[in-house]
Design a protein around this motif. Structure first.
Motif, PDB file in Angstrom:
ATOM      1  N   VAL A  19      -3.101 -32.950 -27.679  1.00 29.46           N
ATOM      2  CA  VAL A  19      -2.803 -31.711 -26.611  1.00 29.46           C
ATOM      3  C   VAL A  19      -2.328 -32.405 -25.174  1.00 29.46           C
ATOM      4  O   VAL A  19      -1.360 -31.980 -24.693  1.00 29.46           O
ATOM      5  CB  VAL A  19      -4.093 -30.804 -26.498  1.00 29.46           C
ATOM      6  CG1 VAL A  19      -4.055 -29.768 -25.256  1.00 29.46           C
ATOM      7  CG2 VAL A  19      -4.351 -30.074 -27.457  1.00 29.46           C
ATOM      8  N   ASN A  20      -3.153 -33.525 -24.920  1.00 24.92           N
ATOM      9  CA  ASN A  20      -2.887 -34.076 -23.343  1.00 24.92           C
ATOM     10  C   ASN A  20      -1.372 -34.683 -23.616  1.00 24.92           C
ATOM     11  O   ASN A  20      -0.771 -34.967 -22.608  1.00 24.92           O
ATOM     12  CB  ASN A  20      -3.901 -35.168 -23.198  1.00 24.92           C
ATOM     13  CG  ASN A  20      -5.088 -34.524 -22.975  1.00 24.92           C
ATOM     14  OD1 ASN A  20      -5.348 -33.493 -22.443  1.00 24.92           O
ATOM     15  ND2 ASN A  20      -6.175 -35.453 -23.132  1.00 24.92           N
ATOM     16  N   LYS A  21      -1.102 -35.301 -24.600  1.00 25.96           N
ATOM     17  CA  LYS A  21       0.199 -36.052 -24.852  1.00 25.96           C
ATOM     18  C   LYS A  21       1.317 -34.884 -24.997  1.00 25.96           C
ATOM     19  O   LYS A  21       2.354 -35.453 -24.362  1.00 25.96           O
ATOM     20  CB  LYS A  21       0.234 -36.863 -26.079  1.00 25.96           C
ATOM     21  CG  LYS A  21      -0.570 -38.164 -26.204  1.00 25.96           C
ATOM     22  CD  LYS A  21      -0.484 -38.955 -27.416  1.00 25.96           C
ATOM     23  CE  LYS A  21      -1.326 -40.005 -27.242  1.00 25.96           C
ATOM     24  NZ  LYS A  21      -1.195 -40.876 -28.819  1.00 25.96           N
ATOM     25  N   LEU A  22       1.230 -33.809 -25.607  1.00 24.64           N
ATOM     26  CA  LEU A  22       2.303 -32.909 -26.002  1.00 24.64           C
ATOM     27  C   LEU A  22       2.450 -31.851 -25.075  1.00 24.64           C
ATOM     28  O   LEU A  22       3.523 -31.158 -25.121  1.00 24.64           O
ATOM     29  CB  LEU A  22       2.229 -32.501 -27.459  1.00 24.64           C
ATOM     30  CG  LEU A  22       2.334 -33.735 -28.445  1.00 24.64           C
ATOM     31  CD1 LEU A  22       2.099 -33.182 -29.773  1.00 24.64           C
ATOM     32  CD2 LEU A  22       3.720 -34.496 -28.635  1.00 24.64           C
ATOM     33  N   MET A  23       1.394 -31.199 -24.704  1.00 20.75           N
ATOM     34  CA  MET A  23       1.457 -29.932 -23.925  1.00 20.75           C
ATOM     35  C   MET A  23       2.572 -29.745 -22.658  1.00 20.75           C
ATOM     36  O   MET A  23       2.476 -30.761 -21.947  1.00 20.75           O
ATOM     37  CB  MET A  23       0.165 -29.134 -23.624  1.00 20.75           C
ATOM     38  CG  MET A  23      -0.733 -29.086 -24.632  1.00 20.75           C
ATOM     39  SD  MET A  23      -0.053 -27.619 -25.523  1.00 20.75           S
ATOM     40  CE  MET A  23      -0.390 -26.037 -24.316  1.00 20.75           C
ATOM     41  N   GLY A  24       3.479 -28.828 -22.762  1.00 21.79           N
ATOM     42  CA  GLY A  24       4.527 -28.632 -21.751  1.00 21.79           C
ATOM     43  C   GLY A  24       5.765 -29.452 -21.825  1.00 21.79           C
ATOM     44  O   GLY A  24       6.662 -29.582 -21.163  1.00 21.79           O
ATOM     45  N   LYS A  25       5.432 -30.252 -22.833  1.00 22.95           N
ATOM     46  CA  LYS A  25       6.907 -31.443 -23.261  1.00 22.95           C
ATOM     47  C   LYS A  25       7.868 -30.907 -24.234  1.00 22.95           C
ATOM     48  O   LYS A  25       7.274 -29.906 -25.154  1.00 22.95           O
ATOM     49  CB  LYS A  25       6.299 -32.947 -23.602  1.00 22.95           C
ATOM     50  CG  LYS A  25       5.587 -33.447 -22.342  1.00 22.95           C
ATOM     51  CD  LYS A  25       5.326 -34.788 -22.994  1.00 22.95           C
ATOM     52  CE  LYS A  25       4.632 -35.439 -21.635  1.00 22.95           C
ATOM     53  NZ  LYS A  25       4.460 -37.063 -21.795  1.00 22.95           N
ATOM     54  N   LYS A  26       8.939 -31.449 -24.377  1.00 24.10           N
ATOM     55  CA  LYS A  26       9.751 -30.830 -25.295  1.00 24.10           C
ATOM     56  C   LYS A  26       9.904 -32.156 -26.222  1.00 24.10           C
ATOM     57  O   LYS A  26       9.598 -33.317 -25.930  1.00 24.10           O
ATOM     58  CB  LYS A  26      11.320 -30.581 -24.914  1.00 24.10           C
ATOM     59  CG  LYS A  26      11.402 -29.350 -24.047  1.00 24.10           C
ATOM     60  CD  LYS A  26      12.810 -28.893 -23.528  1.00 24.10           C
ATOM     61  CE  LYS A  26      12.642 -27.631 -22.809  1.00 24.10           C
ATOM     62  NZ  LYS A  26      13.886 -27.409 -22.550  1.00 24.10           N
ATOM     63  N   ILE A  27      10.268 -31.875 -27.551  1.00 20.03           N
ATOM     64  CA  ILE A  27      10.116 -32.734 -28.604  1.00 20.03           C
ATOM     65  C   ILE A  27      11.519 -33.176 -28.820  1.00 20.03           C
ATOM     66  O   ILE A  27      12.487 -32.366 -29.028  1.00 20.03           O
ATOM     67  CB  ILE A  27       9.542 -32.028 -30.154  1.00 20.03           C
ATOM     68  CG1 ILE A  27       8.162 -31.691 -29.771  1.00 20.03           C
ATOM     69  CG2 ILE A  27       9.482 -33.175 -31.073  1.00 20.03           C
ATOM     70  CD1 ILE A  27       7.201 -32.634 -29.413  1.00 20.03           C
ATOM     71  N   SER A  28      11.836 -34.550 -28.910  1.00 24.25           N
ATOM     72  CA  SER A  28      13.028 -35.030 -29.077  1.00 24.25           C
ATOM     73  C   SER A  28      13.421 -35.942 -30.242  1.00 24.25           C
ATOM     74  O   SER A  28      12.312 -36.466 -30.664  1.00 24.25           O
ATOM     75  CB  SER A  28      13.564 -35.759 -27.886  1.00 24.25           C
ATOM     76  OG  SER A  28      14.664 -36.629 -28.036  1.00 24.25           O
TER      77      SER A  28
END
Length: 80
Positions: A19-28
């Motif tokens: 959750v801390n690594k991914l929330m609010g980010k886009k996946i590329s």
């Protein structure tokens, strides 16, 4: 049916870490920066689902499921 507790029964570790690594980010596919997370850095067993996508009902406690919005931004992270 056995009790499944992420972080204890799962080989992926604690959900809060993802959750801390991914929330609010886009996946590329391969880009890494402050607003983007690379698919290649996700665990081998993962799936990325967009809002409204149909999901299979099989449960795999070692699979990370990344839920994204229509714009591709991560909104939730679960196991299963």
């Amino acid at each position: 049916m056995p009790l499944v507790v992420p972080g204890i029964n799962s080989s992926l570790g604690d959900k809060s870490e993802w959750v801390n690594k991914l929330m609010g980010k886009k996946i590329s596919d391969s880009t890494r920066d402050e607003t983007t997370f690379a698919k290649t850095d996700l665990p081998k067993s993962h799936r990325i689902v967009k809002s409204g996508d149909m999901l299979t009902t099989d449960h795999d406690p070692n699979r990370l499921t990344v839920h994204t919005g229509d714009d591709g931004t991560v909104q939730n992270v679960t196991y299963g």
